[in-house]
Design an enzyme around this catalytic site. Structure first.
Site, PDB file in Angstrom:
ATOM      1  N   SER A  92       0.859  -1.194   0.000  1.00  0.00           N
ATOM      2  CA  SER A  92       0.000   0.000   0.000  1.00  0.00           C
ATOM      3  C   SER A  92       0.890   1.236   0.000  1.00  0.00           C
ATOM      4  CB  SER A  92      -0.891   0.029   1.238  1.00  0.00           C
ATOM      5  OG  SER A  92      -1.540   1.295   1.351  1.00  0.00           O
ATOM      6  N   TYR A  94      -1.165  -0.260  10.242  1.00  0.00           N
ATOM      7  CA  TYR A  94      -1.355  -0.809   8.890  1.00  0.00           C
ATOM      8  C   TYR A  94      -0.223  -0.340   7.969  1.00  0.00           C
ATOM      9  CZ  TYR A  94      -3.505  -1.216   4.217  1.00  0.00           C
ATOM     10  OH  TYR A  94      -3.756  -1.491   2.897  1.00  0.00           O
TER      11      TYR A  94
HETATM   12  P1  NAP Z   1     -11.222  -6.635   0.890  1.00  0.00           P
HETATM   13  O1  NAP Z   1     -12.136  -6.174  -0.188  1.00  0.00           O
HETATM   14  O2  NAP Z   1     -11.543  -6.339   2.312  1.00  0.00           O
HETATM   15  O3  NAP Z   1     -10.965  -8.209   0.706  1.00  0.00           O
HETATM   16  C1  NAP Z   1     -10.153  -8.838   1.626  1.00  0.00           C
HETATM   17  C2  NAP Z   1      -9.912 -10.271   1.214  1.00  0.00           C
HETATM   18  O4  NAP Z   1      -9.032 -10.869   2.194  1.00  0.00           O
HETATM   19  C3  NAP Z   1     -11.154 -11.109   1.183  1.00  0.00           C
HETATM   20  O5  NAP Z   1     -11.063 -12.020   0.127  1.00  0.00           O
HETATM   21  C4  NAP Z   1     -11.116 -11.819   2.533  1.00  0.00           C
HETATM   22  O6  NAP Z   1     -11.764 -13.090   2.541  1.00  0.00           O
HETATM   23  C5  NAP Z   1      -9.650 -12.030   2.717  1.00  0.00           C
HETATM   24  N1  NAP Z   1      -9.287 -12.217   4.118  1.00  0.00           N
HETATM   25  C6  NAP Z   1      -9.545 -11.417   5.176  1.00  0.00           C
HETATM   26  N2  NAP Z   1      -9.087 -11.960   6.317  1.00  0.00           N
HETATM   27  C7  NAP Z   1      -8.532 -13.147   5.965  1.00  0.00           C
HETATM   28  C8  NAP Z   1      -7.895 -14.189   6.698  1.00  0.00           C
HETATM   29  N3  NAP Z   1      -7.744 -14.130   8.029  1.00  0.00           N
HETATM   30  N4  NAP Z   1      -7.448 -15.265   6.014  1.00  0.00           N
HETATM   31  C9  NAP Z   1      -7.610 -15.357   4.662  1.00  0.00           C
HETATM   32  N5  NAP Z   1      -8.194 -14.399   3.925  1.00  0.00           N
HETATM   33  C10 NAP Z   1      -8.657 -13.311   4.567  1.00  0.00           C
HETATM   34  O7  NAP Z   1      -9.750  -6.021   0.666  1.00  0.00           O
HETATM   35  P2  NAP Z   1      -9.077  -5.269  -0.591  1.00  0.00           P
HETATM   36  O8  NAP Z   1      -9.358  -3.821  -0.475  1.00  0.00           O
HETATM   37  O9  NAP Z   1      -9.345  -5.997  -1.841  1.00  0.00           O
HETATM   38  O10 NAP Z   1      -7.539  -5.430  -0.167  1.00  0.00           O
HETATM   39  C11 NAP Z   1      -6.711  -6.443  -0.692  1.00  0.00           C
HETATM   40  C12 NAP Z   1      -5.275  -6.041  -0.380  1.00  0.00           C
HETATM   41  O11 NAP Z   1      -5.001  -4.760  -0.946  1.00  0.00           O
HETATM   42  C13 NAP Z   1      -4.984  -5.919   1.121  1.00  0.00           C
HETATM   43  O12 NAP Z   1      -3.710  -6.429   1.407  1.00  0.00           O
HETATM   44  C14 NAP Z   1      -5.014  -4.417   1.340  1.00  0.00           C
HETATM   45  O13 NAP Z   1      -4.217  -4.030   2.435  1.00  0.00           O
HETATM   46  C15 NAP Z   1      -4.437  -3.925   0.029  1.00  0.00           C
HETATM   47  N6  NAP Z   1      -4.769  -2.535  -0.267  1.00  0.00           N
HETATM   48  C16 NAP Z   1      -6.061  -2.136  -0.402  1.00  0.00           C
HETATM   49  C17 NAP Z   1      -6.337  -0.791  -0.668  1.00  0.00           C
HETATM   50  C18 NAP Z   1      -7.733  -0.270  -0.802  1.00  0.00           C
HETATM   51  O14 NAP Z   1      -7.917   0.971  -0.792  1.00  0.00           O
HETATM   52  N7  NAP Z   1      -8.738  -1.124  -0.953  1.00  0.00           N
HETATM   53  C19 NAP Z   1      -5.288   0.127  -0.788  1.00  0.00           C
HETATM   54  C20 NAP Z   1      -3.989  -0.330  -0.644  1.00  0.00           C
HETATM   55  C21 NAP Z   1      -3.740  -1.651  -0.402  1.00  0.00           C
HETATM   56  P3  NAP Z   1     -13.292 -13.307   3.054  1.00  0.00           P
HETATM   57  O15 NAP Z   1     -14.162 -12.918   1.894  1.00  0.00           O
HETATM   58  O16 NAP Z   1     -13.405 -14.726   3.391  1.00  0.00           O
HETATM   59  O17 NAP Z   1     -13.477 -12.390   4.229  1.00  0.00           O
END
Ligand code: NAP
Length: 248
Positions: free
Chosen positions: A143, A157
């Site tokens: 991130s 984070y």
């Molecule tokens: P999201 O929509 O909240 O999806 C999270 C995913 O992680 C889901 O598939 C969830 O599975 C899974 N997960 C959560 N806890 C878990 C666990 N204990 N074991 C296995 N899987 C787990 O998140 P996202 O925004 O797509 O983020 C994905 C990545 O991008 C993360 O690393 C985040 O830090 C990074 N990121 C996101 C943003 C943003 O603005 N969105 C920005 C920078 C970086 P379930 O469906 O089973 O809960």
């Protein structure tokens, strides 16, 4: 040879879009999830409908034993692993550092640092030519918070993502001669469910006007960068941290 990819947290958001795009580019995809079986199965069904190959695999990455079982299941269900997207990650409720509890920090580092390290370990054991493997590629989903710091929202984070970038840099050098590339993508603000899970369901709407592009990014836009790093088109990229942040 069939390319086999594990996407952690492949059921929703950036991971789900990565699974779909990678499958369309010829990868057999293991879609890991922890809680939402229906969301994971829906991604698998979309891949199967396009004549791709995919399987949904439940594993809570907070538990090291479940990580080992997850990789064993990928071996069993899809074959030799050649790609890992260390995507699953969490945020927590907005707090200042002087409010953090030890349990909050343990959970954050467990999920965003320890779990991707252990997944990278399992991947290297399978991919490294040193261990008899045929090579592979790892993409860590970091991130821009790692360089912005997350002040007043989630410095923990941000610190966890800085640790992930250090994994990318260090591991890329460790395994460079073992046919493994290791890179990070660093998304900016992306429109997914993660913000609601941190108690800020309107974060994208509220912050968009202040962003250089005047909008958040989409999960598909991040998936494009991840899949490029996974591909042979990025054959000389390793130890790279690729911002997908709309000039943020
Ligand atoms: P999201 O929509 O909240 O999806 C999270 C995913 O992680 C889901 O598939 C969830 O599975 C899974 N997960 C959560 N806890 C878990 C666990 N204990 N074991 C296995 N899987 C787990 O998140 P996202 O925004 O797509 O983020 C994905 C990545 O991008 C993360 O690393 C985040 O830090 C990074 N990121 C996101 C943003 C943003 O603005 N969105 C920005 C920078 C970086 P379930 O469906 O089973 O809960």
């Amino acid at each position: 040879m069939q390319k086999v990819l594990l996407v952690t947290g492949g059921s929703r958001g950036i991971g789900a879009q990565t699974a779909l795009l990678a499958a369309s580019q010829g990868w057999s995809v293991a879609v890991n999830y922890a809680h939402n079986a229906q969301a994971a199965q829906s991604i698998v069904d979309q891949i199967l409908a396009q004549k791709g190959q995919a399987v949904a695999l439940k594993a809570d990455l907070m538990d090291p034993a479940q990580i080992e079982n997850l990789f064993a299941a990928v071996d069993r269900e899809l074959g030799t692993l050649s790609g890992l997207v260390n995507n699953a990650g969490i945020v927590d409720q907005t707090q200042r550092v002087d409010e953090y509890s030890p349990s909050r920090l343990t959970r954050m580092m467990g999920m965003n640092v320890v779990a991707p390290f252990l997944c990278a370990k399992e991947a290297v054991k399978r991919m490294s030519t040193l261990h008899g493997g045929k090579g592979g590629v790892i993409v860590n989903v970091s991130s821009v918070a790692a360089r912005l710091g997350g002040a007043t929202q989630y410095v923990d984070y941000a610190a966890s993502k800085a640790a992930l970038d250090a994994l990318t840099i260090g591991l890329s050098k460790e395994v460079a001669k073992e046919s493994i590339r290791v890179n990070s993508v660093s998304p900016g603000l992306i429109d997914t469910d993660i913000h609601a899970s941190g108690g800020l369901p309107n974060r994208v709407r509220d912050l968009s006007p202040q962003l250089p592009f005047g909008r958040a990014g989409s999960a598909q836009e991040v998936a494009q960068a991840i899949c490029w790093l996974l591909s042979e088109n990025a054959s000389y990229c390793s130890g790279t941290i690729l911002d997908v942040s709309g000039a943020r």
